[in-house]
Design a protein around this motif. Structure first.
Motif, PDB file in Angstrom:
ATOM      1  N   GLU A 160       0.826  -1.211   0.000  1.00  0.00           N
ATOM      2  CA  GLU A 160       0.000   0.000   0.000  1.00  0.00           C
ATOM      3  C   GLU A 160       0.864   1.266   0.000  1.00  0.00           C
ATOM      4  O   GLU A 160       0.411   2.327  -0.431  1.00  0.00           O
ATOM      5  N   LEU A 161       2.105   1.171   0.454  1.00  0.00           N
ATOM      6  CA  LEU A 161       3.006   2.324   0.453  1.00  0.00           C
ATOM      7  C   LEU A 161       3.328   2.797  -0.962  1.00  0.00           C
ATOM      8  O   LEU A 161       3.605   3.975  -1.178  1.00  0.00           O
ATOM      9  N   ARG A 162       3.300   1.895  -1.910  1.00  0.00           N
ATOM     10  CA  ARG A 162       3.650   2.238  -3.299  1.00  0.00           C
ATOM     11  C   ARG A 162       2.724   3.317  -3.858  1.00  0.00           C
ATOM     12  O   ARG A 162       3.167   4.171  -4.625  1.00  0.00           O
ATOM     13  N   ALA A 163       1.460   3.279  -3.478  1.00  0.00           N
ATOM     14  CA  ALA A 163       0.493   4.264  -3.987  1.00  0.00           C
ATOM     15  C   ALA A 163       0.766   5.656  -3.421  1.00  0.00           C
ATOM     16  O   ALA A 163       0.355   6.651  -4.007  1.00  0.00           O
ATOM     17  N   GLU A 164       1.465   5.726  -2.300  1.00  0.00           N
ATOM     18  CA  GLU A 164       1.749   7.005  -1.649  1.00  0.00           C
ATOM     19  C   GLU A 164       3.102   7.575  -2.050  1.00  0.00           C
ATOM     20  O   GLU A 164       3.466   8.668  -1.625  1.00  0.00           O
ATOM     21  N   MET A 165       3.844   6.861  -2.863  1.00  0.00           N
ATOM     22  CA  MET A 165       5.215   7.211  -3.175  1.00  0.00           C
ATOM     23  C   MET A 165       5.335   7.790  -4.580  1.00  0.00           C
ATOM     24  O   MET A 165       4.796   7.234  -5.520  1.00  0.00           O
ATOM     25  N   PRO A 166       6.049   8.909  -4.718  1.00  0.00           N
ATOM     26  CA  PRO A 166       6.341   9.373  -6.076  1.00  0.00           C
ATOM     27  C   PRO A 166       7.432   8.482  -6.676  1.00  0.00           C
ATOM     28  O   PRO A 166       8.105   7.756  -5.962  1.00  0.00           O
ATOM     29  N   GLY A 167       7.566   8.509  -7.962  1.00  0.00           N
ATOM     30  CA  GLY A 167       8.637   7.740  -8.581  1.00  0.00           C
ATOM     31  C   GLY A 167       8.183   6.392  -9.089  1.00  0.00           C
ATOM     32  O   GLY A 167       6.997   6.088  -9.164  1.00  0.00           O
ATOM     33  N   VAL A 168       9.170   5.568  -9.414  1.00  0.00           N
ATOM     34  CA  VAL A 168       8.946   4.281 -10.062  1.00  0.00           C
ATOM     35  C   VAL A 168       9.310   3.161  -9.090  1.00  0.00           C
ATOM     36  O   VAL A 168      10.441   3.118  -8.583  1.00  0.00           O
ATOM     37  N   PHE A 169       8.365   2.261  -8.846  1.00  0.00           N
ATOM     38  CA  PHE A 169       8.647   1.082  -8.024  1.00  0.00           C
ATOM     39  C   PHE A 169       9.461   0.109  -8.860  1.00  0.00           C
ATOM     40  O   PHE A 169       9.097  -0.219  -9.986  1.00  0.00           O
ATOM     41  N   LEU A 170      10.569  -0.379  -8.293  1.00  0.00           N
ATOM     42  CA  LEU A 170      11.483  -1.243  -9.045  1.00  0.00           C
ATOM     43  C   LEU A 170      11.019  -2.676  -9.182  1.00  0.00           C
ATOM     44  O   LEU A 170      11.478  -3.397 -10.062  1.00  0.00           O
ATOM     45  N   GLY A 171      10.129  -3.114  -8.319  1.00  0.00           N
ATOM     46  CA  GLY A 171       9.673  -4.491  -8.352  1.00  0.00           C
ATOM     47  C   GLY A 171      10.054  -5.206  -7.073  1.00  0.00           C
ATOM     48  O   GLY A 171      10.758  -4.667  -6.220  1.00  0.00           O
ATOM     49  N   GLU A 172       9.606  -6.421  -6.945  1.00  0.00           N
ATOM     50  CA  GLU A 172       9.758  -7.154  -5.692  1.00  0.00           C
ATOM     51  C   GLU A 172      11.026  -7.984  -5.598  1.00  0.00           C
ATOM     52  O   GLU A 172      11.325  -8.541  -4.551  1.00  0.00           O
ATOM     53  N   THR A 173      11.785  -8.090  -6.676  1.00  0.00           N
ATOM     54  CA  THR A 173      13.020  -8.879  -6.656  1.00  0.00           C
ATOM     55  C   THR A 173      14.170  -8.057  -7.231  1.00  0.00           C
ATOM     56  O   THR A 173      13.946  -7.061  -7.928  1.00  0.00           O
ATOM     57  N   VAL A 174      15.379  -8.508  -6.965  1.00  0.00           N
ATOM     58  CA  VAL A 174      16.552  -7.842  -7.539  1.00  0.00           C
ATOM     59  C   VAL A 174      16.493  -7.934  -9.069  1.00  0.00           C
ATOM     60  O   VAL A 174      16.816  -6.978  -9.768  1.00  0.00           O
ATOM     61  N   GLN A 175      16.040  -9.077  -9.570  1.00  0.00           N
ATOM     62  CA  GLN A 175      15.958  -9.254 -11.027  1.00  0.00           C
ATOM     63  C   GLN A 175      14.980  -8.263 -11.655  1.00  0.00           C
ATOM     64  O   GLN A 175      15.280  -7.665 -12.695  1.00  0.00           O
ATOM     65  N   SER A 176      13.824  -8.087 -11.052  1.00  0.00           N
ATOM     66  CA  SER A 176      12.860  -7.128 -11.613  1.00  0.00           C
ATOM     67  C   SER A 176      13.384  -5.711 -11.437  1.00  0.00           C
ATOM     68  O   SER A 176      13.173  -4.857 -12.303  1.00  0.00           O
ATOM     69  N   GLY A 177      14.089  -5.457 -10.343  1.00  0.00           N
ATOM     70  CA  GLY A 177      14.702  -4.143 -10.143  1.00  0.00           C
ATOM     71  C   GLY A 177      15.727  -3.837 -11.216  1.00  0.00           C
ATOM     72  O   GLY A 177      15.768  -2.732 -11.757  1.00  0.00           O
ATOM     73  N   MET A 178      16.558  -4.816 -11.530  1.00  0.00           N
ATOM     74  CA  MET A 178      17.554  -4.640 -12.597  1.00  0.00           C
ATOM     75  C   MET A 178      16.876  -4.335 -13.928  1.00  0.00           C
ATOM     76  O   MET A 178      17.295  -3.443 -14.655  1.00  0.00           O
ATOM     77  N   ALA A 179      15.841  -5.089 -14.236  1.00  0.00           N
ATOM     78  CA  ALA A 179      15.136  -4.890 -15.507  1.00  0.00           C
ATOM     79  C   ALA A 179      14.518  -3.494 -15.567  1.00  0.00           C
ATOM     80  O   ALA A 179      14.609  -2.808 -16.597  1.00  0.00           O
ATOM     81  N   THR A 180      13.904  -3.057 -14.485  1.00  0.00           N
ATOM     82  CA  THR A 180      13.281  -1.734 -14.456  1.00  0.00           C
ATOM     83  C   THR A 180      14.343  -0.636 -14.569  1.00  0.00           C
ATOM     84  O   THR A 180      14.169   0.325 -15.317  1.00  0.00           O
ATOM     85  N   ILE A 181      15.429  -0.786 -13.844  1.00  0.00           N
ATOM     86  CA  ILE A 181      16.513   0.203 -13.918  1.00  0.00           C
ATOM     87  C   ILE A 181      17.075   0.272 -15.326  1.00  0.00           C
ATOM     88  O   ILE A 181      17.276   1.366 -15.866  1.00  0.00           O
ATOM     89  N   GLU A 182      17.310  -0.869 -15.944  1.00  0.00           N
ATOM     90  CA  GLU A 182      17.854  -0.856 -17.300  1.00  0.00           C
ATOM     91  C   GLU A 182      16.881  -0.215 -18.287  1.00  0.00           C
ATOM     92  O   GLU A 182      17.295   0.517 -19.188  1.00  0.00           O
ATOM     93  N   GLN A 183      15.596  -0.444 -18.100  1.00  0.00           N
ATOM     94  CA  GLN A 183      14.611   0.198 -18.970  1.00  0.00           C
ATOM     95  C   GLN A 183      14.635   1.711 -18.773  1.00  0.00           C
ATOM     96  O   GLN A 183      14.642   2.468 -19.748  1.00  0.00           O
ATOM     97  N   LEU A 184      14.665   2.165 -17.515  1.00  0.00           N
ATOM     98  CA  LEU A 184      14.716   3.601 -17.232  1.00  0.00           C
ATOM     99  C   LEU A 184      15.986   4.222 -17.786  1.00  0.00           C
ATOM    100  O   LEU A 184      15.964   5.335 -18.334  1.00  0.00           O
TER     101      LEU A 184
END
Length: 132
Positions: free
Chosen positions: A97-121
């Motif tokens: 529920e914190l994600r809805a209150e946060m500005p910016g981009v959520f990276l995802g729930e795993t390091v792998q999804s975080g890497m993918a999101t960062i590389e896309q950004l």
């Protein structure tokens, strides 16, 4: 350039250390900001560092909640020097529920999804600026 650190008061740095290493191995320039990054320092430090992306991670809910006002600090940075903000960490996985209150981009729930999101950004930043 990717600046990576922990949310204010957060001292759990293992995840961001690993993320920094993984990004460097993939060829990205990552700057490690360390533990407990004070938001009030961002308007002074970001123009010096000049990151395209600012990543802050929170392990516990208290430090995650301290990230809510980050946009007001980012808005103090000139638009051409203002990085995209992304966040992640166990606090956002355990309390989605914190994600809805946060500005910016959520990276995802795993390091792998975080890497993918960062590389896309970062690929979007490379297209916009022509730098890598």
């Amino acid at each position: 350039l990717i600046a990576i650190g922990c949310a204010p008061t957060d001292l759990h740095e293992m995840g961001i250390l690993l993320l920094s290493i993984f990004l460097r191995r993939r060829g990205w320039h990552a700057v490690y900001l360390g533990q407990a990054v004070p938001l009030e320092d961002l308007p002074m430090s970001l123009p010096e560092i000049k990151p395209d992306l600012l990543v802050l991670a929170a392990t516990v809910i208290d430090s995650a909640q301290l990230l809510k006002p980050i946009q007001s600090f980012l808005d103090q940075v000139a638009p051409d020097l203002r990085p995209t903000f992304a966040y992640g960490g166990p606090a956002f996985n355990q309390h989605p529920e914190l994600r809805a209150e946060m500005p910016g981009v959520f990276l995802g729930e795993t390091v792998q999804s975080g890497m993918a999101t960062i590389e896309q950004l970062m690929q979007e930043a490379v297209k916009a600026t022509g730098r890598r």
